[in-house]
Design a protein around this motif. Structure first.
Motif, PDB file in Angstrom:
ATOM      1  N   UNK A  45      -4.806 -48.647 -27.328  1.00 44.37           N
ATOM      2  CA  UNK A  45      -5.804 -49.704 -27.483  1.00 44.37           C
ATOM      3  C   UNK A  45      -7.035 -49.208 -28.230  1.00 44.37           C
ATOM      4  N   UNK A  46      -7.574 -48.087 -27.792  1.00 45.85           N
ATOM      5  CA  UNK A  46      -8.842 -47.611 -28.350  1.00 45.85           C
ATOM      6  C   UNK A  46      -8.682 -47.154 -29.794  1.00 45.85           C
ATOM      7  N   UNK A  47      -7.642 -46.390 -30.066  1.00 48.06           N
ATOM      8  CA  UNK A  47      -7.469 -45.875 -31.428  1.00 48.06           C
ATOM      9  C   UNK A  47      -7.114 -46.979 -32.412  1.00 48.06           C
ATOM     10  N   UNK A  48      -6.347 -47.968 -31.981  1.00 53.80           N
ATOM     11  CA  UNK A  48      -6.012 -49.063 -32.896  1.00 53.80           C
ATOM     12  C   UNK A  48      -7.247 -49.872 -33.268  1.00 53.80           C
ATOM     13  N   UNK A  49      -8.206 -49.979 -32.341  1.00 54.40           N
ATOM     14  CA  UNK A  49      -9.433 -50.725 -32.643  1.00 54.40           C
ATOM     15  C   UNK A  49     -10.424 -49.904 -33.453  1.00 54.40           C
TER      16      UNK A  49
END
Length: 497
Positions: free
Chosen positions: A436-440
């Motif tokens: 979630x965090x890296x994709x955002x």
């Protein structure tokens, strides 16, 4: 004078709510400032007490006990035989929880800039919720605890239902029905204990409950497990919470995920483990299994979500499993890990939901498929989000690592096979958090190319405070462990540890 301190601490937000009644609603700035400053006295008082306690000062002097009401019986000639006192008191554990609640209440009020309508009602309800939270952790008898718990229920219903997102009313009803059912079970337990013993004082009940038959202790402990299991929440009593976290306004979710969920853990420790230690030990394996299910189930569902708020909601379900695992171990390492996780997750979840709210306000969505490349456009928000994600997955140097380490140390000491199974949740947590965090933050840039403002100081301030608290606990765990140690020793003595 010291006996008035806890009363002032608990009811100071209510005084602020009363002041708001006299401020015209057109004076928006005055309403906002009053809402924020009214939450601060509790933080100041709890911080002073915590510092004094950490330096070795006793906190027994803050205890207050005065007659409240009596109940009589005609059959006894009108003589009163049930007495309920107004009793407030704290130990190391409840003091930590008071401080957690007061910190998050101030930050939630400060972070309410996105609330644009009905400000007087909003801040009044928020301050009433704060009073209820503080009272829950300061109450020294079950009736007072129940009253303060119910004080949080109705204001939260309106905060969710009026200021939430599209499906806010549905989420508010889910919240009311599930938590109302849990409270009803708790009330039955309280009334039964009151009728059986003639007291609701927690200290007296701890002594009297030792003489209860084992089946009665086990039955009452199971009832407490159901009641506080709704609030924690324990699978399969968790569905309401996902709706609330996805639909409630971010400052309200900060309080709910950061504090109100933790009342479930507090109740299991304070009343379940405290009053019925033998029954709690009997159910230890059941707690370990429930915790493992929570941890893995929540992580698996978080892994398949695409909405960031729903990912965080299922992450909360998963991380509350660590609390159950620590408690189910029924040893010092596990209990300390459970309490650390209660406090740590309070700060981490508040930080991540705060940032989710800022993303929703800027992009009108929290779908991770619609967000990407934020590190270039919003470097400060992205940096704090990345740090919060690392804390959630238990990176060393963050508070999440300490709590998970101790909780899993507890389970490996008693059930290493189950501990190995539960440890799979650590891998799943790393996967869904990083996904979630890296994709955002570092994914392909999406959405409109127009400039978007990074965190303003009013938004960055609460985020940095939460992040510093998370790092402080991770680097200096003794700052939390030392005040908690006497309370943990008392718990261990009660369970014969």
């Amino acid at each position: 004078m010291n006996s008035l301190v806890l009363t002032l601490l608990v009811f100071s937000p209510l005084a602020g709510a009363a002041v708001l009644l006299f401020i015209p609603k057109k004076h928006v700035r005055a309403v906002r400032l009053t809402g924020v400053f009214a939450a601060m006295p509790a933080l100041i008082l709890s911080s002073i007490i915590l510092v004094q306690y950490a330096l070795g000062a006793g906190i027994e002097r803050f205890t207050v006990s005065v007659p409240w009401f009596k109940m009589g019986s005609v059959s006894l000639g009108g003589e009163y035989f049930f007495t309920v006192d107004y009793e407030l008191g704290i130990d190391g554990f409840s003091l930590i929880m008071l401080t957690l609640a007061s910190v998050l209440a101030v930050l939630a009020a400060f972070s309410s800039a996105l609330i644009q309508s009905g400000l007087k009602a909003y801040f009044s309800l928020l301050l009433i919720v704060e009073t209820g939270m503080l009272g829950v952790f300061a109450a020294e008898n079950l009736i007072l605890f129940f009253i303060f718990l119910e004080v949080t229920l109705v204001p939260m219903f309106f905060l969710i239902g009026k200021w939430g997102f599209r499906e806010r009313e549905k989420a508010a009803w889910y919240y009311l029905l599930f938590n109302g059912a849990g409270s009803a079970v708790l009330l039955i337990v309280i009334v039964y204990l009151f009728a059986l013993t003639g007291t609701v004082n927690i200290g007296k009940l701890i002594d009297l409950a030792k003489n209860f038959p084992e089946p009665l202790q086990l039955g009452l402990m199971l009832a407490l497990l159901v009641s506080f299991g709704v609030k924690l929440p324990i699978v399969p009593l968790h569905t309401w919470m996902v709706h609330v976290h996805a639909q409630a306004p971010p400052p309200v979710v900060m309080l709910h995920s950061g504090v109100l969920l933790k009342i479930g853990a507090y109740g299991l420790i304070r009343f379940g483990m405290g009053i019925f230690p033998e029954a709690f030990q009997t159910l230890g394996t059941a707690f370990l299994i429930l915790g493992t299910v929570n941890f893995l189930y929540g992580a698996l569902l978080a892994l398949i979500q695409t909405d960031f708020k729903r990912i965080l909601a299922y992450s909360s379900v998963s991380h509350m499993g660590i609390v159950l695992i620590g408690l189910g171990a029924v040893n010092e390492a596990g209990i300390q890990g459970a309490i650390f996780q209660t406090v740590s997750h309070g700060f981490i979840s508040a930080l991540l939901f705060l940032l989710a709210g800022q993303l929703a306000m800027r992009f009108q969505t929290t779908d991770i498929r619609e967000l990407g490349g934020l590190a270039k456009r919003l470097p400060q928000l992205s940096g704090i989000l990345l740090a919060g994600g690392m804390a959630s997955l238990g990176l060393p140097g963050m508070s999440g690592f300490i709590s998970e380490l101790m909780a899993f140390m507890g389970i490996f000491l008693v059930q290493p096979e189950l501990g190995a199974l539960a440890a799979l949740g650590l891998i799943l947590t790393a996967v869904y958090v990083l996904r979630a965090v890296l994709s955002m933050t570092f994914g392909k840039e999406k959405g409109l190319a127009e400039p978007i403002q990074d965190l303003r100081w009013q938004e960055a301030g609460p985020a940095w405070v939460l992040l510093l608290l998370i790092i402080s606990i991770g680097i200096f765990p003794d700052g939390l462990a030392v005040p908690l140690q006497p309370a943990i020793e008392t718990i261990m003595k009660g369970i014969g540890g």
